[in-house]
Design a protein around this motif. Structure first.
Motif, PDB file in Angstrom:
ATOM      1  N   ILE A 301       1.003  -1.155   0.164  1.00 20.33           N
ATOM      2  CA  ILE A 301       0.010   0.087   0.013  1.00 20.33           C
ATOM      3  C   ILE A 301       1.010   1.152   0.127  1.00 20.33           C
ATOM      4  N   ALA A 302       0.823   1.898  -0.997  1.00 19.23           N
ATOM      5  CA  ALA A 302       1.955   3.218  -1.015  1.00 19.23           C
ATOM      6  C   ALA A 302       1.136   4.543  -1.365  1.00 19.23           C
ATOM      7  N   GLY A 303       1.579   5.646  -0.874  1.00 16.40           N
ATOM      8  CA  GLY A 303       1.218   6.791  -1.170  1.00 16.40           C
ATOM      9  C   GLY A 303       1.741   7.287  -2.360  1.00 16.40           C
ATOM     10  N   GLU A 304       0.808   8.132  -3.166  1.00 16.51           N
ATOM     11  CA  GLU A 304       1.144   8.541  -4.466  1.00 16.51           C
ATOM     12  C   GLU A 304       1.310  10.123  -4.383  1.00 16.51           C
ATOM     13  N   LYS A 305       2.278  10.463  -5.273  1.00 17.30           N
ATOM     14  CA  LYS A 305       2.400  11.956  -5.410  1.00 17.30           C
ATOM     15  C   LYS A 305       1.380  12.513  -6.517  1.00 17.30           C
ATOM     16  N   MET A 306       0.582  13.508  -5.901  1.00 17.60           N
ATOM     17  CA  MET A 306      -0.431  14.105  -6.622  1.00 17.60           C
ATOM     18  C   MET A 306      -0.017  15.294  -7.302  1.00 17.60           C
ATOM     19  N   ARG A 307       0.977  16.056  -7.141  1.00 25.47           N
ATOM     20  CA  ARG A 307       1.630  17.128  -7.612  1.00 25.47           C
ATOM     21  C   ARG A 307       2.556  17.107  -8.769  1.00 25.47           C
ATOM     22  N   ASP A 308       2.964  15.637  -8.985  1.00 28.32           N
ATOM     23  CA  ASP A 308       4.208  15.607  -9.871  1.00 28.32           C
ATOM     24  C   ASP A 308       3.583  15.546 -11.337  1.00 28.32           C
ATOM     25  N   GLY A 309       2.451  15.767 -11.616  1.00 26.52           N
ATOM     26  CA  GLY A 309       1.835  15.701 -13.061  1.00 26.52           C
ATOM     27  C   GLY A 309       2.113  14.251 -13.805  1.00 26.52           C
ATOM     28  N   SER A 310       1.991  13.247 -13.345  1.00 24.40           N
ATOM     29  CA  SER A 310       1.975  11.921 -13.720  1.00 24.40           C
ATOM     30  C   SER A 310       0.725  11.469 -14.288  1.00 24.40           C
ATOM     31  N   PRO A 311       0.521  10.734 -15.449  1.00 23.28           N
ATOM     32  CA  PRO A 311      -0.745  10.411 -16.115  1.00 23.28           C
ATOM     33  C   PRO A 311      -1.600   9.456 -14.982  1.00 23.28           C
ATOM     34  N   ASP A 312      -1.023   8.830 -14.202  1.00 20.89           N
ATOM     35  CA  ASP A 312      -1.698   7.921 -13.303  1.00 20.89           C
ATOM     36  C   ASP A 312      -2.474   8.960 -12.128  1.00 20.89           C
ATOM     37  N   ALA A 313      -1.347  10.037 -11.757  1.00 21.84           N
ATOM     38  CA  ALA A 313      -2.087  11.011 -10.599  1.00 21.84           C
ATOM     39  C   ALA A 313      -3.364  11.823 -11.288  1.00 21.84           C
ATOM     40  N   LYS A 314      -3.194  12.319 -12.649  1.00 24.44           N
ATOM     41  CA  LYS A 314      -4.196  13.021 -13.120  1.00 24.44           C
ATOM     42  C   LYS A 314      -5.360  12.209 -13.481  1.00 24.44           C
ATOM     43  N   GLY A 315      -5.069  10.802 -14.009  1.00 26.95           N
ATOM     44  CA  GLY A 315      -6.234  10.036 -14.294  1.00 26.95           C
ATOM     45  C   GLY A 315      -7.287   9.661 -13.088  1.00 26.95           C
ATOM     46  N   ALA A 316      -6.434   9.501 -11.998  1.00 27.43           N
ATOM     47  CA  ALA A 316      -7.207   8.870 -10.741  1.00 27.43           C
ATOM     48  C   ALA A 316      -7.747  10.116 -10.107  1.00 27.43           C
ATOM     49  N   LEU A 317      -7.308  11.426 -10.188  1.00 30.18           N
ATOM     50  CA  LEU A 317      -7.893  12.484  -9.559  1.00 30.18           C
ATOM     51  C   LEU A 317      -9.205  13.399 -10.675  1.00 30.18           C
ATOM     52  N   GLY A 318      -9.184  12.677 -11.953  1.00 31.20           N
ATOM     53  CA  GLY A 318      -9.814  13.520 -12.611  1.00 31.20           C
ATOM     54  C   GLY A 318     -11.152  12.427 -12.840  1.00 31.20           C
ATOM     55  N   ARG A 319     -11.018  11.080 -12.464  1.00 37.84           N
ATOM     56  CA  ARG A 319     -12.341  10.305 -12.530  1.00 37.84           C
ATOM     57  C   ARG A 319     -13.367  10.883 -11.600  1.00 37.84           C
ATOM     58  N   GLN A 320     -14.629  10.559 -12.086  1.00 35.48           N
ATOM     59  CA  GLN A 320     -15.704  10.933 -11.499  1.00 35.48           C
ATOM     60  C   GLN A 320     -16.105   9.603 -10.510  1.00 35.48           C
ATOM     61  N   GLY A 321     -16.843   9.938  -9.421  1.00 37.16           N
ATOM     62  CA  GLY A 321     -17.164   8.851  -8.810  1.00 37.16           C
ATOM     63  C   GLY A 321     -17.744   9.233  -7.106  1.00 37.16           C
ATOM     64  N   ARG A 322     -18.554   8.339  -6.609  1.00 34.33           N
ATOM     65  CA  ARG A 322     -19.213   8.548  -5.361  1.00 34.33           C
ATOM     66  C   ARG A 322     -18.147   8.258  -4.282  1.00 34.33           C
ATOM     67  N   TYR A 323     -17.929   9.131  -3.395  1.00 33.01           N
ATOM     68  CA  TYR A 323     -17.122   8.713  -1.884  1.00 33.01           C
ATOM     69  C   TYR A 323     -18.065   7.765  -1.195  1.00 33.01           C
ATOM     70  N   ARG A 324     -17.368   6.852  -0.547  1.00 32.27           N
ATOM     71  CA  ARG A 324     -18.179   6.232   0.582  1.00 32.27           C
ATOM     72  C   ARG A 324     -17.112   6.727   2.015  1.00 32.27           C
ATOM     73  N   THR A 325     -18.180   6.997   2.863  1.00 40.06           N
ATOM     74  CA  THR A 325     -17.865   7.462   4.284  1.00 40.06           C
ATOM     75  C   THR A 325     -17.135   6.290   4.970  1.00 40.06           C
ATOM     76  N   VAL A 326     -16.026   6.289   5.376  1.00 40.95           N
ATOM     77  CA  VAL A 326     -15.312   5.334   6.261  1.00 40.95           C
ATOM     78  C   VAL A 326     -15.410   5.793   7.959  1.00 40.95           C
ATOM     79  N   ARG A 327     -15.156   6.930   8.258  1.00 41.93           N
ATOM     80  CA  ARG A 327     -15.240   7.814   9.467  1.00 41.93           C
ATOM     81  C   ARG A 327     -15.697   8.939   9.245  1.00 41.93           C
ATOM     82  N   ASP A 328     -16.145   9.658  10.164  1.00 44.99           N
ATOM     83  CA  ASP A 328     -16.366  11.010  10.167  1.00 44.99           C
ATOM     84  C   ASP A 328     -15.580  11.920   9.376  1.00 44.99           C
ATOM     85  N   ASN A 329     -14.470  11.803   9.390  1.00 45.75           N
ATOM     86  CA  ASN A 329     -13.302  12.686   8.822  1.00 45.75           C
ATOM     87  C   ASN A 329     -12.567  11.946   7.762  1.00 45.75           C
ATOM     88  N   LEU A 330     -13.096  10.897   7.004  1.00 45.36           N
ATOM     89  CA  LEU A 330     -12.568  10.254   6.073  1.00 45.36           C
ATOM     90  C   LEU A 330     -13.475   9.432   5.066  1.00 45.36           C
TER      91      LEU A 330
END
Length: 577
Positions: A301-330
Motif C-alpha cells: 500500500i503506497a502513497g502516491e504523489k499528486m502534484r508531480d503531473g504523472s498520468p496516473d495521478a491526473k487520471g485518478a484525480l480526474g475520474r468521477q465517482g461517489r465517495y463512501r464514508t469510512v469515518r466522520d473525517n475520511l
C-alpha cells in the motif's frame, strides 16, 4: 512472607538446620514455597538481632509518627533511597519478552568481568527513564537507581557492552531473536508492516570520508531535521499496526530513500514473516520499488504523489465517482485506470480540506500584501526618475538613489519568487512583473483534503487500504518518541559500531515502552512519572541492613495489574550484622 526452617544431612551423619525468608506463590493451582533470602545456618544466627530488626521494620511500615523516635532510638537509620518502580517494571517486561535470553544467546559463551546483559539493560532503562550520555548513565545506574543484579558500572563497561551488542547485531541477530521472542507473547501481526525513514545529525563539524575520498558513514545528505550543515545517518524503522518496532536499520547519511526498499525487503525475507503487506510513504513509491515489493507474493500500500503531473495521478484525480464514508473525517472512492496489478484509491478528509483552504487564504493574503509593497517600491522609483528626467544632468547622488530603489524591489521580487511555500502561487508576466497565479490556486483548491493511494492487493477493500495507510503515522510517532522521550540525540559517538549500538539501544527502549503504553492505556510519560515515585529504601542498624520498598499507591497498583506484573515484595533483602 515467613521464616522457613530446612535441614540437611551432612556426610558424617549430623544434621544442620538453615533458616530462610520465604513466601508462598500459587502456580497452576498449586501453592509452592519460593525462597526470597537465605539467612544462613540456624546455629550461627543472631536471634536477638533478628527480633530487634523485626520490631524496627514493624514500626517503620506502620507509619505512625511516634515510631520515628523509637526507630532512631534503636540505631536504625536510612542509608539511601533510590527510585525503583520504573526499572522494576522495565526489567520484568525485559525478561517476559525474552530480551534477556535473546541477548545472552546472541552474546554466546564469552565471559566478561561484568554481566553484559545487566549493563545493556541499564543503558536501555536509562533511555526510557532518564536519558543521559553513557558516562552519566553509568553514574546513574550506580548511584541514582536500583537495577537488580547490577551493583555498579562505569563508562568503560558501558562502552564495552555497546561493542559486544554491535558485534552480536551486525546482521540484526539480536533484533531478530528479540522480535521472535516477543512476537507470540504480544500476539503481533505483521500484516500490514509499516516502514519509514528519518535522519539524525551527529555532533561533528566535518563529514567523514573514506580512504578514496568517497563519503563515509557520517556524511552530508538530505536532512529531515533541517540541519544540512551537519553530517548525519539515515535510520529506517519497520513497525506493526500497534506501533511495536520490528527492526531498525542504520545507513550512511547520503543514502537516498528510493534505494533502501530492496535492502529492507531482502533483510526481512529471511525472518519468514509469512504474508506481508508493506505500507510505505510517497517517498518510496517509485515503480521499481513497488515491483520489488511484489516479489515472492508480497503486496504493498503506497502513497502516491499528486502534484508531480504523472498520468496516473491526473487520471485518478480526474475520474468521477461517489465517495463512501469510512469515518466522520475520511471518505474514499476506488478508481480503475485499467493498470494491471495496481488499484487507486482517492481519499478525502473534509476537516483537512477546510484547514487547507484556510491556510491557502492566509498565504494568498501575504502574497497580495507583498505584491502591493513591491508595486509601491516600483512606483516610488518611477516618480523619482520622472522628476529628474528634465534636468540637464543628474547628480551622482540621484543616480545612486535610483539604483538603490531598483535593487530594493528586485530583491523583494526574488525573495517572494523563491519562497518555499508562497513562491508556487506567483507567476512572472511577460513584462517582468510578479502576479498571483490564479490557475495554480484553482488547481490546489481541487486537491484540498485529498490524498491518493495505490495497492497491489486485489482482495483488500478500499476502506482497509485507507485505514491501513493512516496507521503509517505509527512509524512517524515512533520516530518522534525516539527523538523526544528517548532522546536519540545528541549523538557524540565517533565509531560507526557505537553509533549503531546507540540506535539499537534506543530501539530496545522503544520495544519496552510501546507494550506498556498499550496495556496501561496511558502515555509512557505519565506511567513513568508514577512508577518513579516507588522507591527502594535501605535501612541500617546494629542488627544489620534491610531494603524496604515504599508502600504502593493505588495508581501504581493499577499500573502493575494492567501490565500483569507481580508487585515487588515489601522486604527485598535482609543482611544481618
Amino acid at each position: 512472607m515467613y521464616l522457613r526452617r530446612t535441614q540437611r544431612r551432612r556426610g558424617d551423619g549430623s544434621t544442620v538446620g538453615y533458616v530462610q525468608l520465604a513466601h508462598n506463590r500459587r502456580v497452576g493451582g498449586v501453592t509452592r514455597a519460593e525462597v526470597l533470602l537465605n539467612l544462613g545456618r540456624e546455629d550461627e544466627l543472631d536471634v536477638e538481632g533478628l527480633r530487634r530488626l523485626a520490631r524496627s521494620i514493624t514500626r517503620y511500615t506502620d507509619g505512625e509518627p511516634g515510631d520515628v523516635a523509637a526507630v532512631a532510638g534503636e540505631g536504625l537509620e536510612v542509608v539511601q533511597s533510590r527510585p525503583f518502580g520504573g526499572a522494576y517494571v522495565l526489567d520484568a517486561l525485559w525478561r517476559r519478552l525474552g530480551v534477556a535470553d535473546a541477548i545472552a544467546a546472541a552474546v554466546g559463551a564469552r565471559r566478561f568481568a561484568t554481566d553484559v546483559e545487566r549493563v545493556l539493560f541499564a543503558l536501555v532503562a536509562n533511555r526510557a527513564l532518564r536519558p543521559f550520555s553513557k558516562l552519566a548513565a553509568a553514574d546513574w545506574a550506580s548511584r541514582d537507581v536500583h537495577v537488580a543484579g547490577l551493583e555498579a558500572m562505569d563508562e568503560h563497561q558501558a562502552y564495552r557492552a555497546m561493542d559486544v551488542l554491535a558485534a552480536a547485531d551486525c546482521e540484526a541477530g539480536v533484533q531478530e531473536a528479540v522480535f521472535f521472542a516477543c512476537a507470540d507473547l504480544l500476539n503481533l501481526e505483521v500484516d500490514p508492516l509499516f516502514f519509514d525513514t528519518t535522519s539524525t545529525y551527529l555532533e561533528r563539524d566535518e563529514p567523514e570520508t573514506g580512504p578514496d575520498g568517497a563519503p563515509g558513514f557520517r556524511s552530508l545528505g538530505h536532512s529531515k531535521e533541517h540541519r544540512p550543515d551537519l553530517p548525519q545517518v539515515v535510520i529506517g524503522l519497520a513497525v506493526t499496526r500497534e506501533g511495536i518496532p520490528v527492526r531498525v536499520w542504520v545507513w550512511p547519511g547520503n543514502t537516498n530513500d528510493q534505494t533502501v526498499i530492496a535492502r529492507v525487503k531482502d533483510d526481512l525475507a529471511g525472518w519468514r514473516l509469512g504474508r506481508v503487506v508493506w505500507v510505505v510513504d510517497r517517498g518510496f513509491s517509485s515503480d521499481e520499488n513497488l515491483r520489488y515489493l511484489t516479489r515472492a507474493g508480497g503486496h504493498w500500500i503506497a502513497g502516491e504523489k499528486m502534484r508531480d503531473g504523472s498520468p496516473d495521478a491526473k487520471g485518478a484525480l480526474g475520474r468521477q465517482g461517489r465517495y463512501r464514508t469510512v469515518r466522520d473525517n475520511l471518505r474514499v472512492k476506488e478508481v480503475d485506470l485499467g493498470i494491471e496489478g495496481k488499484r487507486f484509491i482517492v481519499c478525502h478528509n473534509p476537516v483537512e480540506a477546510e484547514r487547507d483552504h484556510a491556510e491557502r487564504d492566509a498565504q494568498l493574503a501575504r502574497i497580495e500584501a507583498e505584491l502591493e509593497r513591491i508595486d509601491a517600491l516600483r512606483e516610488r522609483e518611477h516618480r523619482k526618475r520622472t522628476k529628474t528626467a528634465g534636468a540637464a544632468q543628474q547628480t551622482k547622488r540621484t543616480k545612486t538613489l535610483a539604483r538603490s530603489a531598483d535593487k530594493a524591489h528586485v530583491k523583494a521580487e526574488c525573495a517572494l519568487r523563491d519562497h518555499p511555500t508562497l513562491g508556487r502561487y506567483v507567476r512572472l508576466t511577460a513584462t517582468g512583473r510578479l502576479r498571483v497565479d490564479r490557475a495554480k490556486l484553482a488547481a490546489e483548491a481541487r486537491l484540498d483534503g485529498k490524498f491518493l493511494l495505490s495497492t497491489s492487493d486485489p482482495d483488500i477493500s478500499a476502506e482497509d487500504v485507507a485505514l491501513g495507510y493512516k496507521n503509517l503515522l505509527e512509524a512517524e510517532r515512533s520516530f518522534r518518541d525516539l527523538k523526544g522521550i528517548l532522546r536519540l540525540r545528541p549523538v557524540y559517538h565517533r565509531l560507526e559500531e557505537r553509533i549503531r549500538a546507540h540506535i539499537v539501544i534506543c530501539w530496545l527502549a522503544l520495544l519496552l515502552v510501546r507494550p506498556i503504553e498499550r496495556q496501561a492505556d496511558d502515555t509512557w510519560r505519565n506511567t513513568r512519572r508514577e512508577l518513579e515515585r516507588l522507591h527502594l529504601v535501605t535501612l541500617a542498624g546494629a542488627a544489620g541492613q534491610v531494603q524496604q520498598t515504599t508502600r504502593l499507591t493505588p495508581e501504581q497498583r493499577h499500573i502493575l495489574n494492567r501490565l500483569q506484573i507481580e508487585p515487588p515484595p515489601p522486604l527485598t533483602s535482609l543482611t544481618p550484622a
